[in-house]
Design a protein around this motif. Structure first.
Motif: not given
Length: 480
Positions: A266-283
């Motif tokens: 599911s993570f790999a299917a996201l655009p790279s910009a959203l991947q970084r945002r999602l990591i920051k949001l989890i943190l």
């Protein structure tokens, strides 16, 4: 008076666009005594009297930095009295607090100032605190963050409003430059105080204002306007991306016991910009200081998740937080990794039930006659295994895993390491210590609950009685 009208209209337009206030709101106005904050108080007073019913409170902080501080506090007090506005004063000896707070003079002053403003807002039941940051401040902020290497969120600069401790901090002047504010004070004869520290090069912002921006203006006279446009564009796009990241979080991230997990696919299917945002949001949700999570660290998490190998790794994020990849699962945790626990329990017919308190499980043993065994359906809510009661050597031992453990698995010629079975089944390393091993009276591992059973004491057509072993979660409140 013409300039007052223009600025009032500009402020009202910005307030409506960004929903800075509503009629009958109470607003605490931060007034230092300089031209910017004096203009802010005057303009908001004009709006409150003639355009929209607002209740204003004037708040001033004396930081104790300069000899003129007491005079400026008295000046703001008289200004508030002239306008018929309540006045609140805070006096701090910031120089003596620097060591106590552990911040530099600017940081300490800012922390105490905002603390006082928010407390004042709470006392007056105010919705917001109005700050006099203007377009030039915004341009300087964006440039400072650009030089620091900020991402889109930083390049958005100061926000029109943000909430801190249930109070909105609003900035109605972000599209108005300082020249217009000083011009208003001079045209209307509004007195204001001059802060000589604004000319000191030791402050980074002053160096940006007095050195860097003038140098850039030699190459582009409209560089300040360009920086403002950048902040407007970055701010709008940042809000859009943040909303999408929040949606991805809700759809993809599973939360349990302070741990945040998501599937690699599911993570790999996201655009790279959203991947970084999602990591920051989890943190952020972990309460980690995501501002301290620099690009290289976030990128290490992202790239480590996308790569094919290795499929198991742990990354220390600092501050007591870790990120782990466990095969096809990514896990963020604020808790220390589960440590290997050691335990050993006997299990025999006189005592057919034991509490495995170290892992929060219960193991039971039951004897079934052949007819009862074939008539009983497997309870899907438990992990169970059946053994020939006459062939299984008792007493059983329930213990934690040891290095080098092996099990003789059905259909396999010889033994296999328990560790290799866990790897083959992609059982995360953090969960392995919570899986007990059941050994017979000869020391053979006969069952790994939820994973494998051995070839020992298999139930066959000649079995007369069956030993049913079951493991389930310990009920809440059960004695451990």
């Amino acid at each position: 008076m013409e300039q007052m009208k223009e600025l009032v209209e500009s402020v009202l337009e910005a307030a409506a666009e960004h929903e800075l206030w509503q009629p009958h709101d109470t607003i605490v106005v931060a007034v230092s005594g300089g031209p910017d904050s004096v203009a802010l108080l005057r303009i908001l007073h004009e709006i409150a009297v003639n355009r929209m019913p607002l209740t204003l409170v004037c708040a001033h902080v004396n930081h104790g930095f300069r000899a003129e501080s007491a005079e400026e506090a008295e000046f703001v007090r008289k200004l508030a009295a002239e306008l018929g506005i309540p006045f609140e004063l805070a006096e701090f000896d910031i120089p003596s607090m620097v060591k106590e707070i552990g911040l530099g003079p600017e940081g300490a002053a800012r922390e105490k100032r905002y603390q006082f403003l928010i407390e004042t807002a709470h006392r007056y039941h105010a919705r917001s605190v109005a700050l006099a940051h203007h377009a030039d401040d915004q341009a300087e902020t964006v440039l400072m963050r650009l030089l620091r290497g900020s991402g889109p969120s930083g390049l958005a600069g100061m926000r029109w409003k943000r909430t801190e401790k249930k109070v909105e901090l609003i900035r109605p002047f972000l599209r108005i430059n300082k020249t217009a504010l000083v011009g208003l004070c001079r045209e209307e004869g509004f007195a204001y105080a001059e802060d000589a520290s604004n000319l000191l090069m030791k402050y980074k912002r002053n160096a940006i204002r007095l050195e860097v921006l003038p140098l850039l203006e030699q190459h582009n006279p409209r560089v300040r306007q360009s920086l403002l446009q950048l902040s407007e564009i970055a701010g709008a796009e940042d809000e859009y991306m943040e909303a999408n990241a929040a949606k991805c979080f809700e759809e993809l991230v599973f939360i349990e016991h302070g741990k945040y997990t998501l599937k690699r696919a599911s993570f790999a299917a996201l655009p790279s910009a959203l991947q970084r945002r999602l990591i920051k949001l989890i943190l952020n949700y972990l309460s980690a200081d995501s501002s301290a999570m620099d690009f290289p660290k976030i990128e290490a998490v992202r790239r480590g998740t996308l790569q094919e190998h290795p499929t198991v790794w742990t990354l220390d994020l600092g501050g007591g937080f870790v990120c782990m990849r466990q095969y096809d699962t990514l896990l963020f945790s604020s808790k220390p990794l589960l440590r290997q626990v050691s335990y050993t329990y006997p299990l025999s017919l006189p005592h057919p039930r034991i509490n495995l308190k170290e892992i929060g499980k219960v193991m039971t043993m039951k004897v079934l006659e052949r007819e009862d065994f074939f008539a009983q359906e497997e309870d899907s809510g438990k992990m169970s295994a059946w053994f020939d009661g006459d062939e299984l050597v008792l007493p059983l031992t329930i213990r934690s895993r040891l290095p080098g453990d092996t099990i003789r698995v059905m259909g396999l010629n010889g033994s296999k390491k328990v560790k290799d079975i866990y790897i083959d089944d992609k059982i995360p390393s953090s969960e392995r210590s919570a899986i007990p091993l059941v050994c017979d009276g000869l020391g053979n591992i006969v069952w790994i609950p939820g994973v494998r059973r051995s070839m020992h004491a298999a139930v066959g057509r000649h079995t007369a009685s069956v030993l049913l072993l079951s493991m389930e979660d310990m009920e809440q409140g059960e004695e451990t």
